[in-house]
Motif scaffolding. Structure first.
Motif, PDB file in Angstrom:
ATOM      1  N   SER A  73       0.726  -1.295   0.070  1.00  0.00           N
ATOM      2  CA  SER A  73      -0.046  -0.020   0.171  1.00  0.00           C
ATOM      3  C   SER A  73       0.575   1.364  -0.092  1.00  0.00           C
ATOM      4  N   LYS A 115     -10.023  -4.710   0.112  1.00  0.00           N
ATOM      5  CA  LYS A 115     -10.002  -3.221   0.622  1.00  0.00           C
ATOM      6  C   LYS A 115      -8.600  -2.404   0.262  1.00  0.00           C
ATOM      7  N   GLU A 160      -7.739   2.120   0.696  1.00  0.00           N
ATOM      8  CA  GLU A 160      -7.543   2.373   2.023  1.00  0.00           C
ATOM      9  C   GLU A 160      -6.928   3.858   1.914  1.00  0.00           C
ATOM     10  N   LYS A 163     -13.382   8.471  -1.054  1.00  0.00           N
ATOM     11  CA  LYS A 163     -13.784   7.899   0.416  1.00  0.00           C
ATOM     12  C   LYS A 163     -14.467   8.990   1.116  1.00  0.00           C
ATOM     13  N   SER A 223     -15.572   3.627   6.323  1.00  0.00           N
ATOM     14  CA  SER A 223     -14.408   2.630   6.419  1.00  0.00           C
ATOM     15  C   SER A 223     -14.090   2.368   5.017  1.00  0.00           C
ATOM     16  N   ALA A 224     -12.658   1.791   4.813  1.00  0.00           N
ATOM     17  CA  ALA A 224     -12.424   1.311   3.450  1.00  0.00           C
ATOM     18  C   ALA A 224     -13.411   0.503   3.013  1.00  0.00           C
TER      19      ALA A 224
END
Lengths: 189, 446
Positions: free
Chosen positions: B299, B333, B337, B390, B395-396
Motif C-alpha cells: 500500500s 479493501k 485504504e 472515500k 471505512s475502507a
C-alpha cells in the motif's frame, strides 16, 4: 469441451426418474447439469467434499446434518444422480391430486428427523438433540441453557417416557407445523 | 525459370496477405474503424437468430420441453425460485415482517425446517459456485463451449456448425495468432526503444500513443468490438482505476482507450521479459513474492505512485480473481485504504459471441487463449463511472462496497458480498457464526 461424456443421460433414465420423482423432463435435465457442475472430479458421483464446496451450504449451521441426511440412506460415501434427485424430490411442493410419495408430509418429516438422528438408530436422544442445538446456536447460548432446552423438548414430545423421541413421537410433536410449506422449495418448470 | 515462377506465385500470395494485415494493423494503430468488425458482428447476430429458430423448431418436433410458450429457450433459467433473506431473522419472519421481539420463541423441533430448506436450496442453486463456471446462454451460439445439449438437433444446424468450425479454426485462428505474434514483437521492440529515451514529457507522450496502439492491435487479434461509454470519466494520473474482472483480456480492452500503470507480482520467463520491457518504458509497480505478502509495503508503493499526478493511473481488479461476468464479488479493501481518487469502470462482455471468462481452474492460459482465438468475436461494453472518493465517516470496506455497487449497477451485474477467493479456499467460519448468533437471538431463555 471437457466433460462431454458426463453429460449423457439416456431418455429412458429421464423417463424413469420422472416417474419416480415427479420432476418434469426439463427439471431433470437442469438438475443433471447442476449435479455435473458440483461433481468436480467428474466421476458421476458426489462426495461430501463436493457438497461442502458450496459456500452457502458450508456456512449453514446445520450444513453437516443436511449432507448427512443426503447420504444417510446410501451408507457409503458417494451419491449418484438418481439418489441425489430422489432426496431433492422430498422438497417438491405438495399439490392436491399429485400421487407422488416422495414429497409427502411424512417424507419431509423423515428428512428433518434424520437431521436430528445422528446415529441412525431411528430415535433422538438427549445427546443428539444437544449436539444439533449446539450446531444451531454456536457459542451464543450456554451449555446449561441448552441442556434445559433439550430436556424440555424431549419431555414435551416423549409420550412413552423412554427419554427418546421416536419418529412417531416426532410426527406428533410437529403436528401443528406447516411442514408442507416449510419444507418445500419452489421448483420452476 | 521455375524458380522465377515460384517467386512470382509467392509474391502474388503475399501481396493480399500483407495488405490484409496492414488493413487490420494500420487502422488499429490510429484507433480508426472501417466497420468490418461491426458488420461481421451484425451478420453473426442474424445467424444466431436463425439457429435459435431452428432449435425451437427441432425441439418441438422431438417433443422436448426446452421451449416455453413465448418461444425462448429456457436452459439459462433459474432452477428454483428462492426468497433470499439477508439473515436468519428475516428468514424466520418470512412474509410476515414480524419484529425480532415477536419472533422470539422457545426452541421448537420445527426450527430445523428453515435450515433444512435453505441448505437444500443452496445445493440446488447457489450464488457463488455458478459464478466460477461458464455462464449458460439463452441460445446456442454455434460454439460448443456452452449449452452442450444443443447438438445434432437438425442436419442444417450441424452443417452450419461445421462451417463455423472451419471458419473459426482454419481462418480466424491462424490469422489471429500471427497478428498476436506481430503485435507482441512490435510491443517488445518499441517499448525497448522508448526505454532509451530520456525521462520527461516527450517520453510520456510517446509511451501514451505507443501503448494505445499496441493494445488496440492486440484487441484486433480477438476481433474486439468495444463500446466505450462516458469517456469523460476516464482515469487520470494520480488516481486508481478499478474494474470488475473477467479475464486477463480486460487489460487489453481498457488499454485500448487509456493508459494505465500495471501492478502485480514479478513473473519469470516470457511474462517477466514483457514486464521488464514495460517497466523500462513507464513506471509500473511490480512486487517480488515476499513484498507481495507485506500488505503495508504494497500500500505504501501504491500510495506514492498514486500521489504523483505525472504518473499513469493504476489499474486494479479488486476482486482478485476472474468471475464469469454475471456478477461482481467482494472487493479487497487494499486500494480503497489510501485515499486516492477511484475511477470505477464496469466491463460487460456480450456472451453470445464467445465467453470471455477465464476459468483458471479448468483451462491454462494457453488453452484459454486458444478458446478466445477460436471464438466468434469479443464484443463488450465499457462504462466509465464518475470518480469516487472515500467519505470521512466511511471505512475502507464500506467505500469498497459502495464502488462495487456502482459498478454492478452500471454493468447490469449481480452485486454479491461473497469473496471471489472461495474459488480456491474454504469459506470463513465467521459467516456461520453470524447465522448462529442471529438464530440465538430468536430463542427465549429458559
Amino acid at each position: 469441451m471437457g466433460s462431454r461424456s458426463s453429460l449423457l443421460l439416456r431418455d429412458e433414465e429421464i423417463e424413469e426418474i420422472r416417474r419416480t420423482t415427479g420432476f418434469s423432463h426439463n427439471q431433470i435435465i437442469r438438475l443433471y447439469h447442476r449435479f455435473n457442475s458440483l461433481d468436480k472430479s467428474n466421476n458421476g458421483f458426489l462426495s461430501r467434499e463436493d457438497f461442502l464446496r458450496i459456500p452457502e451450504l458450508a456456512i449453514n449451521p446445520l450444513g453437516d446434518r443436511i449432507i448427512h441426511a443426503f447420504f444417510g440412506e446410501t451408507h457409503d460415501s458417494t451419491l449418484n444422480f438418481k439418489q441425489y434427485v430422489k432426496v431433492l424430490a422430498t422438497f417438491r411442493p405438495v399439490k392436491d391430486g399429485s400421487d407422488n410419495r416422495l414429497n409427502s408430509r411424512e417424507e419431509k418429516l423423515k428428512f428433518a428427523f434424520k437431521m436430528y438422528d445422528v446415529d441412525h438408530n431411528d430415535k433422538i436422544s438427549r445427546e443428539e438433540l444437544l449436539l444439533v442445538l449446539q450446531m444451531m446456536v454456536g457459542a451464543n447460548i450456554s451449555e446449561e441453557q441448552l441442556g434445559c432446552i433439550a430436556d424440555r423438548t424431549i419431555q414435551e414430545a416423549d409420550n412413552d417416557n423412554d427419554g427418546l423421541i421416536s419418529f412417531e413421537e416426532f410426527q406428533k410433536a410437529m403436528e401443528r407445523t406447516d411442514v408442507e410449506q416449510k419444507m418445500s422449495i419452489r421448483f420452476l418448470h | 525459370m521455375d524458380d522465377h515462377l515460384l517467386l512470382v506465385i509467392i509474391g502474388l500470395l503475399l501481396v493480399p496477405l500483407i495488405s490484409l494485415y496492414s488493413m487490420v494493423i494500420i487502422p488499429a494503430m490510429f484507433g480508426l474503424e472501417i466497420g468490418v468488425r461491426r458488420l461481421y458482428v451484425k451478420i453473426l447476430v442474424h445467424i444466431f437468430e436463425w439457429g435459435k429458430q431452428r432449435i425451437a423448431l427441432a425441439s418441438k418436433q422431438s417433443g422436448e420441453e426446452i421451449v416455453t410458450s413465448n418461444g425462448t429457450v429456457v436452459t439459462a433459467q433459474e432452477l428454483i425460485q428462492r426468497d433470499k433473506p439477508n439473515n436468519v431473522t428475516e428468514g424466520f419472519a418470512g412474509d410476515s415482517n414480524n419484529s425480532i421481539e415477536k419472533l422470539k420463541h422457545s426452541f421448537e423441533l420445527s426450527d430445523i425446517c428453515y435450515f433444512a430448506r435453505t441448505g437444500v436450496e443452496s445445493i440446488i442453486d447457489d450464488e457463488v459456485t455458478k459464478r466460477f463456471d461458464a455462464e449458460e446462454l439463452p441460445s446456442w451460439n454455434l460454439l460448443t463451449r456452452t449449452n452442450q445439449n444443443y447438438q445434432f438437433l437438425s442436419i442444417r444446424l450441424t452443417v452450419l456448425w461445421s462451417l463455423g468450425f472451419i471458419i473459426r479454426y482454419c481462418i480466424l485462428l491462424p490469422f489471429r495468432v500471427t497478428l498476436t505474434i506481430i503485435g507482441i514483437l512490435w510491443c517488445m521492440v518499441v517499448y525497448s526503444i522508448i526505454g532509451y529515451l530520456p525521462a520527461g514529457k516527450l517520453k510520456r507522450t510517446i509511451y501514451w500513443h505507443i501503448s494505445l496502439m499496441t493494445q488496440r492491435i492486440l484487441g484486433r487479434c480477438l476481433s474486439a468490438v468495444v463500446n466505450y461509454h462516458n469517456r469523460e470519466y476516464r482515469a487520470e494520473g494520480g488516481g486508481i482505476c478499478v474494474a470488475n474482472h473477467t479475464s486477463p483480456i480486460d487489460t487489453v480492452i481498457l488499454g485500448g482507450d487509456n493508459c494505465y500503470a500495471m501492478i502485480g507480482q514479478e513473473q519469470g520467463g516470457f511474462f517477466g521479459m514483457m514486464q521488464r520491457a514495460f517497466s523500462r518504458a513507464e513506471s509500473h509497480i511490480w512486487f517480488d513474492r515476499a513484498e507481495m505478502k507485506d500488505r503495508k509495503a504494497v500500500s505504501m508503493r501504491m500510495k506514492s505512485h498514486a500521489e504523483d499526478p505525472l504518473k499513469l493511473p493504476i489499474l486494479i481488479f479488486p476482486e482478485g480473481t476472474c468471475i464469469n461476468n454475471t456478477s461482481v464479488m467482494m472487493f479487497k479493501k487494499g486500494c480503497f485504504e489510501i485515499n486516492a481518487t477511484i475511477y470505477p469502470v464496469a466491463i460487460k462482455y456480450d456472451p453470445r459471441f464467445g465467453d470471455a471468462f477465464w476459468n483458471s481452474s479448468k483451462f491454462s492460459l494457453l488453452e484459454y487463449l486458444i478458446l478466445m482465438f477460436t471464438s466468434w468475436a469479443l464484443v463488450c461494453d465499457v462504462w466509465y463511472l464518475p470518480p469516487m472518493t472515500k467519505k470521512d465517516d466511511e471505512s475502507a470496506v464500506e467505500f469498497a462496497n459502495r464502488v462495487k455497487s456502482a459498478i454492478a449497477k452500471q454493468g447490469g451485474l449481480l452485486d454479491l458480498v461473497w469473496d471471489g477467493q472461495l474459488k480456491r479456499q474454504q469459506v470463513k467460519s465467521t459467516f456461520k457464526e453470524k447465522q448462529q448468533a442471529d438464530y440465538s437471538k430468536l430463542l427465549k431463555a429458559e
